[in-house]
Design a protein around this motif. Structure first.
Motif, PDB file in Angstrom:
ATOM      1  N   THR A  25      68.943  45.556  -3.847  1.00 62.55           N
ATOM      2  CA  THR A  25      68.998  44.097  -3.707  1.00 62.55           C
ATOM      3  C   THR A  25      70.041  43.453  -4.610  1.00 62.55           C
ATOM      4  O   THR A  25      70.205  42.232  -4.583  1.00 62.55           O
ATOM      5  CB  THR A  25      67.628  43.465  -4.001  1.00 62.55           C
ATOM      6  OG1 THR A  25      67.285  43.694  -5.367  1.00 62.55           O
ATOM      7  CG2 THR A  25      66.555  44.058  -3.102  1.00 62.55           C
ATOM      8  N   PHE A  72      61.896  48.623  -6.298  1.00 61.84           N
ATOM      9  CA  PHE A  72      62.804  49.706  -5.939  1.00 61.84           C
ATOM     10  C   PHE A  72      63.988  49.744  -6.895  1.00 61.84           C
ATOM     11  O   PHE A  72      64.340  50.800  -7.424  1.00 61.84           O
ATOM     12  CB  PHE A  72      63.318  49.549  -4.499  1.00 61.84           C
ATOM     13  CG  PHE A  72      64.396  50.538  -4.156  1.00 61.84           C
ATOM     14  CD1 PHE A  72      64.075  51.811  -3.713  1.00 61.84           C
ATOM     15  CD2 PHE A  72      65.741  50.202  -4.298  1.00 61.84           C
ATOM     16  CE1 PHE A  72      65.071  52.740  -3.420  1.00 61.84           C
ATOM     17  CE2 PHE A  72      66.738  51.125  -4.011  1.00 61.84           C
ATOM     18  CZ  PHE A  72      66.405  52.390  -3.567  1.00 61.84           C
ATOM     19  N   THR A 103      60.216  48.665  -2.348  1.00 64.48           N
ATOM     20  CA  THR A 103      61.196  47.679  -1.877  1.00 64.48           C
ATOM     21  C   THR A 103      61.474  46.673  -2.979  1.00 64.48           C
ATOM     22  O   THR A 103      60.763  46.611  -3.988  1.00 64.48           O
ATOM     23  CB  THR A 103      60.682  46.917  -0.634  1.00 64.48           C
ATOM     24  OG1 THR A 103      59.441  46.271  -0.972  1.00 64.48           O
ATOM     25  CG2 THR A 103      60.485  47.853   0.542  1.00 64.48           C
ATOM     26  N   GLN A 135      70.720  50.984   1.498  1.00 63.13           N
ATOM     27  CA  GLN A 135      69.938  50.215   2.459  1.00 63.13           C
ATOM     28  C   GLN A 135      68.951  49.259   1.769  1.00 63.13           C
ATOM     29  O   GLN A 135      68.714  48.153   2.253  1.00 63.13           O
ATOM     30  CB  GLN A 135      69.148  51.163   3.363  1.00 63.13           C
ATOM     31  CG  GLN A 135      70.019  52.080   4.214  1.00 63.13           C
ATOM     32  CD  GLN A 135      69.211  53.112   4.978  1.00 63.13           C
ATOM     33  OE1 GLN A 135      68.001  53.249   4.790  1.00 63.13           O
ATOM     34  NE2 GLN A 135      69.869  53.850   5.848  1.00 63.13           N
ATOM     35  N   LYS A 136      68.394  49.700   0.630  1.00 60.48           N
ATOM     36  CA  LYS A 136      67.314  48.950   0.004  1.00 60.48           C
ATOM     37  C   LYS A 136      67.733  48.143  -1.221  1.00 60.48           C
ATOM     38  O   LYS A 136      67.015  47.248  -1.643  1.00 60.48           O
ATOM     39  CB  LYS A 136      66.189  49.907  -0.409  1.00 60.48           C
ATOM     40  CG  LYS A 136      65.385  50.471   0.754  1.00 60.48           C
ATOM     41  CD  LYS A 136      64.157  51.182   0.222  1.00 60.48           C
ATOM     42  CE  LYS A 136      63.212  51.567   1.343  1.00 60.48           C
ATOM     43  NZ  LYS A 136      61.925  52.083   0.821  1.00 60.48           N
ATOM     44  N   LYS A 164      61.227  55.838  -1.516  1.00 56.14           N
ATOM     45  CA  LYS A 164      61.197  55.463  -0.103  1.00 56.14           C
ATOM     46  C   LYS A 164      60.100  54.440   0.163  1.00 56.14           C
ATOM     47  O   LYS A 164      60.226  53.607   1.067  1.00 56.14           O
ATOM     48  CB  LYS A 164      60.958  56.705   0.773  1.00 56.14           C
ATOM     49  CG  LYS A 164      62.193  57.531   1.074  1.00 56.14           C
ATOM     50  CD  LYS A 164      61.845  58.666   2.020  1.00 56.14           C
ATOM     51  CE  LYS A 164      63.079  59.464   2.427  1.00 56.14           C
ATOM     52  NZ  LYS A 164      62.713  60.596   3.333  1.00 56.14           N
ATOM     53  N   ILE A 196      69.661  55.811   0.580  1.00 58.47           N
ATOM     54  CA  ILE A 196      68.529  54.882   0.631  1.00 58.47           C
ATOM     55  C   ILE A 196      68.841  53.634  -0.183  1.00 58.47           C
ATOM     56  O   ILE A 196      68.542  52.499   0.218  1.00 58.47           O
ATOM     57  CB  ILE A 196      67.251  55.568   0.103  1.00 58.47           C
ATOM     58  CG1 ILE A 196      66.826  56.693   1.057  1.00 58.47           C
ATOM     59  CG2 ILE A 196      66.115  54.557  -0.061  1.00 58.47           C
ATOM     60  CD1 ILE A 196      65.732  57.588   0.501  1.00 58.47           C
TER      61      ILE A 196
END
Length: 249
Positions: free
Chosen positions: A69, A125, A121, A66-67, A118, A63
């Protein structure tokens, strides 16, 4: 495996309490004598803890890829996937040799961390990812050291060596994100919430269910323990027998 295991095999039932908490007041109780040394409750529960850790930190690493930054969060995520895939391979190798049942799902508390992250963001996150994982790795670090210094079982000792390196690496990459709030994280690590035992216990796998496998990434740099080198031919014969029986542990 012949005479590899003797005595009290019935005591190797699924642990009553696992997770980030102490599982028993009798962790030094020998529950089996094996050709690799005596196996205590603490040894058995440690193998399950390592497996359970991978069952939530490995997908959380995916995860994070993907998330995340920042480059540092992405790097930390790569380390989670890489390190826990290698640890999981070692756990799945030694569990049938020691007649240990492994979970297929992490504890409710651990799954709760995944659910929380999950739903997040951006900067939120990244920050919670770094702090939750720094806290949980810090919590298990002392357990790894205790098992390494006290176990008389060579397979568990080898797993503890690998876990020590992996946990320290993961602590380090979380800190390198620059997002760790040490005051808050260390407080939570040393003063965990009083949760019901059921929240800290990975559920027992369904009878006959195949083991979930954490697949190493294509660019894996972490390697499992050379169990065959430690145990000789017994490692392959035991793992094969478990696979044929459809139990996995």
């Amino acid at each position: 495996m012949g005479g590899a295991l003797s005595l009290t095999l019935g005591a190797l039932a699924y642990p009553s309490m696992l997770g980030l908490d102490t599982v028993s007041t009798t962790t030094d109780r020998v529950i089996a004598n094996t050709q690799w040394g005596p196996l205590t409750e603490g040894d058995r529960d440690f193998v399950v803890k390592v497996r359970a850790a991978g069952l939530w930190e490995y997908p959380l690493g995916q995860i994070g890829l993907q998330k995340g930054t920042s480059k540092a969060v992405l790097t930390a995520s790569e380390h989670l996937v890489d390190g826990h895939a290698a640890l999981d391979t070692t756990c799945r190798k030694i569990a049938p040799m020691l007649n240990i049942t492994l979970p297929n799902v992490a504890s409710p508390q651990q799954e709760g961390f995944v659910t929380q992250l999950k739903g997040e963001t951006g900067a939120q996150f990244d920050t919670d990812f770094a702090n939750i994982l720094r806290m949980t790795h810090g919590s298990i670090f002392n357990t790894v050291a205790k098992i390494r210094s006290t176990t008389k079982n060579s397979l568990v000792r080898a797993l503890a060596d690998q876990a020590n390196d992996t946990v320290l690496d993961h602590i380090t990459v979380m800190e390198k994100t620059g997002l760790v709030d040490f005051d808050s994280t260390i407080f939570q690590q040393t003063t965990p919430p009083k949760l019901p035992k059921s929240d800290l216990t990975p559920p027992a796998p369904a009878a006959g269910a195949p083991l979930v496998v954490l697949t190493p990434p294509p660019n894996a740099t972490s390697t499992p323990v050379d169990i065959d080198g430690i145990a000789g031919g017994a490692a392959n014969s035991t793992a094969g027998a478990a696979a044929n029986a459809g139990t996995g542990g």
